[in-house]
Design an enzyme around this catalytic site. Structure first.
Site, short mmCIF file in Angstrom:
data_model
loop_
_atom_site.label_atom_id
_atom_site.label_comp_id
_atom_site.label_asym_id
_atom_site.label_seq_id
_atom_site.Cartn_x
_atom_site.Cartn_y
_atom_site.Cartn_z
N ARG A 179 1.00 -0.98 0.07
CA ARG A 179 -0.09 -0.11 -0.24
C ARG A 179 0.99 1.51 -0.37
O ARG A 179 0.41 2.13 -0.82
CB ARG A 179 -0.90 -0.16 1.52
CG ARG A 179 -1.94 -0.82 0.92
CD ARG A 179 -3.10 -0.66 2.38
NE ARG A 179 -2.07 -1.06 2.99
CZ ARG A 179 -2.72 -1.16 4.45
NH1 ARG A 179 -4.11 -1.39 4.17
NH2 ARG A 179 -1.99 -2.37 5.59
N ILE A 238 0.70 -17.44 1.87
CA ILE A 238 1.48 -17.95 3.18
C ILE A 238 0.30 -16.17 4.20
O ILE A 238 0.80 -16.34 5.64
CB ILE A 238 2.61 -17.41 4.11
CG1 ILE A 238 3.34 -15.86 3.61
CG2 ILE A 238 3.09 -18.56 3.39
CD1 ILE A 238 4.44 -16.54 4.90
N ARG A 240 -3.41 -15.22 4.02
CA ARG A 240 -5.17 -15.43 4.15
C ARG A 240 -5.78 -16.42 3.27
O ARG A 240 -5.20 -15.74 2.11
CB ARG A 240 -5.80 -14.26 5.09
CG ARG A 240 -5.36 -13.89 6.18
CD ARG A 240 -5.89 -15.02 7.32
NE ARG A 240 -5.42 -14.74 9.05
CZ ARG A 240 -4.55 -14.54 9.48
NH1 ARG A 240 -3.96 -15.58 9.10
NH2 ARG A 240 -4.45 -14.65 10.39
N GLU A 269 -11.04 -22.55 5.08
CA GLU A 269 -10.08 -23.62 5.57
C GLU A 269 -11.38 -24.05 7.10
O GLU A 269 -11.88 -23.02 7.36
CB GLU A 269 -8.85 -23.10 5.78
CG GLU A 269 -8.44 -21.67 6.64
CD GLU A 269 -6.96 -21.30 7.02
OE1 GLU A 269 -6.87 -20.98 5.68
OE2 GLU A 269 -6.48 -21.22 7.68
N HIS A 287 -1.80 -24.39 7.36
CA HIS A 287 -2.21 -23.10 8.00
C HIS A 287 -1.29 -22.76 9.32
O HIS A 287 -1.27 -23.25 10.37
CB HIS A 287 -3.45 -22.35 8.52
CG HIS A 287 -3.61 -21.31 9.31
ND1 HIS A 287 -4.86 -20.03 8.82
CD2 HIS A 287 -2.30 -20.08 9.43
CE1 HIS A 287 -4.23 -18.84 9.00
NE2 HIS A 287 -3.12 -18.66 9.28
N ILE A 288 -0.05 -23.73 8.88
CA ILE A 288 1.31 -24.41 9.82
C ILE A 288 2.30 -22.99 9.87
O ILE A 288 3.46 -23.52 10.76
CB ILE A 288 1.87 -25.05 10.09
CG1 ILE A 288 2.42 -25.95 8.61
CG2 ILE A 288 1.00 -25.99 10.44
CD1 ILE A 288 3.42 -26.66 8.44
C1 GLV Z 1 -1.68 -16.85 11.49
O1 GLV Z 1 -2.20 -16.84 10.24
C2 GLV Z 1 -1.76 -14.89 12.29
O2 GLV Z 1 -2.44 -14.84 11.65
O3 GLV Z 1 -1.17 -15.44 13.50
#
Ligand code: GLV
Length: 331
Positions: A179, A238, A240, A269, A287-288
């Site tokens: 942005r 990674i 969302r 998810e 989501h790790i």
């Molecule tokens: C993980 O996705 C977080 O937002 O901490």
């Protein structure tokens, strides 16, 4: 004086619960039952605080039904599960867990990029399935990492961590879209230069997404953006679920319009678009990105710090909403 009452909405470290119990009357979902919204609302009755993990939706309906609630502390840096406007309107504070996961998440982003570009998961499945009968010169030939161009969309702290790894560790040329531009000193430190989104998509060999989710960033990457990318490019998400149009990505992967993708987050998810499960050129993880024990502990501690600090009248540590003038602990 009686202790404030809080709810811990998901299973977390026993040590975190024990610490919270020193300050609060704690109800906790240590069996990790999956609660509907109605059940969450029922559990929140009479509670001043809630420890959330990023999957519990805090919106106007819930806030109206939980008038005693004063603080929601997310054990996550992302907080798109919070309707921040509704929380501000109800005078409820939201907090997240920034910084403590930055380097760990950047490590994972880079690991997923490497696994994707160098076809590590795909070749491992091939080997395990007993298909490896002979070596061949082009077997699982992937994309180059060192010396290639890394495009990062979303240049917050995690994006900067990925840029440093790429530029300093692998000699990559780093371009980023955000942005706002970073100041010149930070750009120099990350060895990253600013690019328009279209230019980035057209020129990067690897595109990594680290942009926070909002209505404005929904489907940052859809069919039109995928069409701009090089057919040899990899895409890593990674950030969302919802930042990428997963259905459009599955088509692009199947038709080899881009080479490969690495996804740690998914639209809707823990459900995963069924077409992503059948294309070979995608690495899928549940989501790790922040999942190391020390980092998850630090995230839990920071969420607990926020609850303790705010409900004992000292204000939240990492708020993401306006903070009411009178701390709720004093009410
Ligand atoms: C993980 O996705 C977080 O937002 O901490």
């Amino acid at each position: 004086m009686s202790k404030p009452r809080i709810l811990v909405a998901r299973a977390v470290f026993p040590e975190t619960i024990a610490r919270l119990e020193q300050h609060f009357e704690v109800a906790s979902n240590q069996s990790d039952d999956s609660w509907s919204k109605a059940e969450l609302i029922a559990q929140l009755q009479g509670k001043q605080g809630v420890f959330t993990t990023g999957s519990e939706r805090i919106d106007a309906e819930l806030l109206a039904a939980c008038p005693e609630l004063k603080i929601c502390a997310n054990m996550a840096v992302g907080y798109n599960n919070f309707d921040v406007d509704a929380m501000a309107a109800h005078g409820v504070v939201g907090t997240n867990a920034p910084d403590v996961l930055t380097e760990t998440t950047a490590d994972f982003g880079f690991a997923l990029l490497m696994a994707t570009a160098r076809r590590i998961a795909e070749s491992e499945h091939f080997l395990r399935a007993g298909h490896w009968s002979k070596w061949s010169y082009d077997m699982f030939a992937g994309a180059e990492i060192h010396g290639s161009t890394l495009g990062i969309i979303g240049m917050g702290r995690i994006g900067q961590g990925i840029a440093r790894r790429g530029a300093h560790g692998f000699g990559m040329k780093v371009i980023y879209h955000n942005r706002s531009r970073l100041d010149a000193a930070l750009e120099a430190e990350c060895k990253a230069s600013y690019a328009g989104k279209e230019e980035l998509l057209k020129t990067a060999d690897h595109v990594v997404l680290v942009v926070p989710y909002s209505a404005a960033s929904h489907h940052t990457i859809g069919a039109a953006e995928l069409a701009l990318m090089k057919p040899t490019a990899t895409l890593v998400n990674i950030a969302r679920g919802g930042i990428v149009d997963d259905a459009a990505l599955a088509v692009a992967l199947r038709e080899k319009r881009i080479a490969a993708a690495g996804l740690d987050v998914f639209e809707g998810e823990p459900k995963v678009h069924p077409d992503l499960l059948t294309v070979p050129n995608v690495v899928l993880t549940p989501h790790i990105a922040s999942a190391t024990v020390p980092t998850r502990r630090a995230m839990a501690e920071l969420a607990a710090d926020n609850l303790i600090s705010f409900l004992t009248g000292r204000g939240p540590k990492t708020p993401v909403t306006p903070v009411p003038a009178v701390p709720s602990g004093a009410r």
